[in-house]
Design an enzyme around this catalytic site. Structure first.
Site, PDB file in Angstrom:
ATOM      1  N   GLU A 100     -12.435  -1.670  12.215  1.00  0.00           N
ATOM      2  CA  GLU A 100     -12.478  -1.035  10.897  1.00  0.00           C
ATOM      3  C   GLU A 100     -13.604  -1.587  10.023  1.00  0.00           C
ATOM      4  O   GLU A 100     -14.382  -0.825   9.449  1.00  0.00           O
ATOM      5  CB  GLU A 100     -11.129  -1.226  10.193  1.00  0.00           C
ATOM      6  CG  GLU A 100     -11.129  -0.677   8.779  1.00  0.00           C
ATOM      7  CD  GLU A 100      -9.791  -0.816   8.073  1.00  0.00           C
ATOM      8  OE1 GLU A 100      -8.847  -1.386   8.662  1.00  0.00           O
ATOM      9  OE2 GLU A 100      -9.691  -0.352   6.916  1.00  0.00           O
ATOM     10  N   GLU A 122       0.819  -1.218   0.000  1.00  0.00           N
ATOM     11  CA  GLU A 122       0.000   0.000   0.000  1.00  0.00           C
ATOM     12  C   GLU A 122       0.855   1.271   0.000  1.00  0.00           C
ATOM     13  O   GLU A 122       0.615   2.207   0.749  1.00  0.00           O
ATOM     14  CB  GLU A 122      -0.962  -0.014   1.195  1.00  0.00           C
ATOM     15  CG  GLU A 122      -1.916  -1.201   1.155  1.00  0.00           C
ATOM     16  CD  GLU A 122      -2.934  -1.223   2.290  1.00  0.00           C
ATOM     17  OE1 GLU A 122      -2.650  -0.656   3.352  1.00  0.00           O
ATOM     18  OE2 GLU A 122      -4.002  -1.825   2.097  1.00  0.00           O
ATOM     19  N   ASP A 164      -8.219  -9.042   4.326  1.00  0.00           N
ATOM     20  CA  ASP A 164      -7.989  -7.845   5.136  1.00  0.00           C
ATOM     21  C   ASP A 164      -9.047  -7.652   6.216  1.00  0.00           C
ATOM     22  O   ASP A 164      -9.902  -6.776   6.085  1.00  0.00           O
ATOM     23  CB  ASP A 164      -7.952  -6.613   4.206  1.00  0.00           C
ATOM     24  CG  ASP A 164      -7.391  -5.387   4.903  1.00  0.00           C
ATOM     25  OD1 ASP A 164      -7.013  -5.498   6.076  1.00  0.00           O
ATOM     26  OD2 ASP A 164      -7.325  -4.322   4.262  1.00  0.00           O
TER      27      ASP A 164
HETATM   28  C1  BDP Z   1      -6.112  -1.972   6.089  1.00  0.00           C
HETATM   29  C2  BDP Z   1      -6.387  -0.568   6.510  1.00  0.00           C
HETATM   30  C3  BDP Z   1      -5.213   0.354   6.347  1.00  0.00           C
HETATM   31  C4  BDP Z   1      -3.988  -0.263   6.965  1.00  0.00           C
HETATM   32  C5  BDP Z   1      -3.770  -1.647   6.413  1.00  0.00           C
HETATM   33  C6  BDP Z   1      -2.622  -2.388   7.082  1.00  0.00           C
HETATM   34  O1  BDP Z   1      -7.484  -0.075   5.742  1.00  0.00           O
HETATM   35  O2  BDP Z   1      -5.531   1.588   6.917  1.00  0.00           O
HETATM   36  O3  BDP Z   1      -2.869   0.526   6.748  1.00  0.00           O
HETATM   37  O4  BDP Z   1      -4.914  -2.433   6.623  1.00  0.00           O
HETATM   38  O5  BDP Z   1      -2.890  -3.392   7.734  1.00  0.00           O
HETATM   39  O6  BDP Z   1      -7.125  -2.783   6.591  1.00  0.00           O
HETATM   40  O7  BDP Z   1      -1.472  -2.011   6.943  1.00  0.00           O
END
Ligand code: BDP
Length: 701
Positions: free
Chosen positions: A417, A310, A389
């Site tokens: 989340e 990401e 996730d």
């Molecule tokens: C996702 C989240 C994000 C996190 C990412 C992570 O949306 O904000 O940075 O995981 O685990 O679920 O690094």
């Protein structure tokens, strides 16, 4: 010590009343060490409040009578407790370890012994949980087994944590991030550690937090976001004092500090032209920097890294793999005794949705399984519990079963989340318990908990902020509590854990109607994760949330994006074909028997059907209902269950703190609104796509 009882925040699971049983006794504490001082200070505070006394010795305890003896075994001649009585045969119990303890009734006293100070601390909180029972009988010490009728008390029992590291990751930003705010995915106000680029004021708040964490067994905290922005990066170097200050507050409760670092640190902090793990200057920079960290903070835990994920930098930029990257940091940490938690959450978030051969669920395994055996001993590969996730329902990540030569930690998400963002009641212990008990190699094999226990432990993303109730939704405190307790002992029953939390938090025995209080909390919370699942994305398909902030429904919100989170609904059917026969082949990442179970349309569990298979709407589930009818029914049921929660909660007015009652009432109203919205949108969507009417003729638009 800071006056932690003067904070104006909710006491969570340590209100002063729970210390009544200990505080009204005559207690002897023997031993030395920072954590023994903490134990003595806790007992002293309780005694001052409830009329008991504390005697403290640093050497062999005297023989004066005491109701409660808390002693390090090193202070006992022959490792035998003081005072007359049958004694505790410590030799027979074996080493208690760095955090273990033994509790026993001994003559007229309750005795808690530990080989190391941390054991005394965890044992003290064990006694707090037991309350009066700790001083009165067998049940306290004999666990589930009925005590021998001839024995006045059950045998001494030893308690040791299943996992050596029980860790919380704070996704807290030091600066306020323009999109993510002070806490990424935080739903409880600001950070308790940081505010507007500086350490947060309110040190007593942090001490109170450390105390709550110790009371549920957590012993490590990572203090900054895994997405490391410019200011957080500097915690490693010129802002190290801020980290050391936090460590000073957490240390008295046995909590070690870890830091999320950026893989690009040699470039962004060190001014080097590269962060290539094979470059000698880079290796030197990490070694020097890490030495300085330990010079300032000798008990520093280690680094946490999100790399090549990401948008975070990582070894791929230099043509290296994740073993090269992780070992670079591991080599810097090894001489100091530190570990690197290296996250396996690596995937391409810029994929083409038209390319059905790519599958985000495959990514962690594809990247990491081939590297098994190449990681240093002080690398812990930290694996999200599911392959995608933190969705409401996912299978266990196949990575858990794929790396026998690597230390693995399993990562859970306490911050909600994808499970209602602490506006919805979603008690997660039942699900975590399922995950931890899951046996990837079949019923007789090792469990997820075994893999984590033998490897790097259990980790979770924190749900705490500077909100007066700590967690936004007061009932979300139970998730944090349950996480710590399950990391200590993954076999604990979620319903019994909820009772523990209720007893500590609400002191039902003193309420006007203890049974109603307990029953109502169970009715609202026990099944709330399944309720949430019923009114959101169906049958394991995941997402369907609004993009970006991830709250509320948007069935096609991610459908044509680059994030790799699709449901593939069309007029004929829905679900992701992850089979080997016709799909992405993801099922092949599991060992037997799950590989075959998930591959098979007949054997795949209903709740994961759309995670593994694309099926027509008239496909009949094991439950006997069609997929379309299941979607309609569960969504209506979910809403009805939330409406029932609201009615039940009303019964508790006057039985719990009015401010807490008001906060939950307000959140439940939002949960009901949002559940209806989910129900409307999901049902209308599938009705329009499929044209299948509801068997009960309810409106679907
Ligand atoms: C996702 C989240 C994000 C996190 C990412 C992570 O949306 O904000 O940075 O995981 O685990 O679920 O690094």
């Amino acid at each position: 010590m800071t006056d932690i009882e003067s904070t104006d925040v909710h006491r969570a699971w340590l209100p002063p009343e729970v210390w009544r049983a200990i505080g009204s006794r005559h207690t002897l504490v023997s031993g030395t060490g920072l954590l023994v001082d903490t134990v003595a200070a806790e007992v002293q505070r309780a005694a001052a409040r409830h009329g008991g006394t504390l005697r403290r010795t640093t050497e062999t305890p005297d023989q004066a009578p005491a109701d409660l003896v808390l002693a390090l075994t090193a202070t006992l001649p022959g490792r035998r407790p003081p005072a007359a009585g049958p004694g505790v045969d410590l030799a027979a119990l074996g080493a208690l370890g760095p955090e273990g303890y033994v509790v026993a009734r001994h003559g007229a006293a309750t005795v808690l012994l530990a080989d190391a100070p941390a054991g005394l601390l965890y044992g003290l909180f064990h006694l707090v949980r037991l309350g009066e029972t700790a001083f009165s009988g067998a049940a306290a010490f004999s666990g589930a087994a009925a005590p021998d009728s001839a024995a006045a008390f059950g045998p001494p029992r030893v308690f040791r944590p299943a996992m050596a590291r029980r860790m919380l990751d704070h996704w807290d930003n030091v600066d306020v991030h323009p999109v993510m705010g002070q806490v990424e995915r935080g739903y409880s106000g600001g950070s308790i550690f940081w505010r507007d680029g500086a350490p947060a004021a309110g040190r007593s708040r942090i001490t109170a937090y450390a105390r709550l964490l110790a009371a549920c067994g957590i012993n490590a905290v990572s203090v900054n976001n895994v997405n490391v922005h410019a200011t957080e990066a500097r915690l490693l170097t010129d802002r190290l004092d801020d980290v050391a200050d936090l460590a000073d507050l957490l240390r008295p409760y046995g909590i070690r500090v870890h830091l999320a670092v950026t893989f690009a640190a040699p470039v962004v902090l060190g001014g080097l032209p590269t962060a290539d793990p094979h470059d000698p200057a880079v290796r030197h920079w990490w070694a020097q920097t890490t030495r300085r960290v330990y010079a300032r903070l000798p008990d520093f835990g280690g680094y946490l890294v999100k790399a090549d994920s990401e948008g975070q930098p990582g070894p791929f930029s230099y043509g290296r793999d994740h073993a090269d990257g992780a070992n670079l940091l591991a080599d810097a940490l090894a001489p100091e005794g530190g570990v690197v938690h290296w996250r396996a959450f690596v995937y391409n978030h810029r994929q083409d949705w038209r390319d059905r051969r790519t599958d985000r669920a495959r990514a962690a395994y594809d990247h990491f399984a081939p590297l098994d055996g190449r990681f240093r001993d002080n690398v812990i590969v930290q694996v999200k519990h599911g392959p995608v996730d933190f969705q409401t329902r996912e299978p266990v990540s196949p990575v858990v079963a794929a790396m026998p030569g690597t230390r693995l930690a399993v990562e859970l998400q306490v911050t909600q989340e994808y499970t209602g963002q602490q506006k919805h009641v979603c008690h997660l212990a039942p699900w975590w318990s399922e995950i931890l008990r899951f046996a990837p190699w079949g019923a007789d094999g090792r469990t997820v908990a075994d893999v984590a226990a033998d490897g790097g432990g259990l980790v979770a993303v924190s749900n705490v902020g500077d909100d007066p109730f700590w967690t936004g939704h007061p009932l979300a405190q139970a998730n944090l509590y349950a996480f710590g307790r399950l990391a200590w002992d993954p076999r604990l029953d979620p319903s019994a854990l909820l009772d523990e939390w209720i007893d500590l938090t609400f002191d039902p025995a003193r309420s006007a109607d203890p049974q109603l209080l307990r029953r109502t909390l169970h009715e609202i919370m026990d099944d709330s994760w399944r309720t949430y699942e019923r009114y959101t994305a169906p049958l394991g398909v995941g997402f369907m949330v609004r993009p970006g902030h991830h709250y509320g429904p948007d069935v096609d919100g991610y459908e044509y994006t680059a994030w790799g989170t699709y449901h593939f609904a069309d007029r004929d059917g829905v679900g992701v074909d992850r089979t080997r026969a016709t799909g992405t082949g993801f099922t092949g990442q599991y060992p037997s028997p799950w590989s075959e179970v998930y591959e098979s349309l007949d054997r795949c569990p209903d709740e994961l059907l759309l995670f593994f298979h694309h099926v027509p709407y008239h496909h009949v589930l094991h439950s006997g209902r069609t997929v379309a009818q299941h979607i309609y029914d569960t969504h209506f049921d979910g809403v009805a269950e939330v409406a029932a929660m609201c009615r039940r909660w009303e019964r508790l007015a006057g039985l719990v703190d009015p401010a807490l009652h008001a906060r939950v009432t307000e959140r439940l109203a939002e949960q009901l609104r949002c559940a209806r919205e989910w129900c409307d949108q999901v049902n209308a969507y599938f009705h329009r796509k499929s044209g299948v009417p509801d068997a009960q003729g309810r409106p679907l638009h």
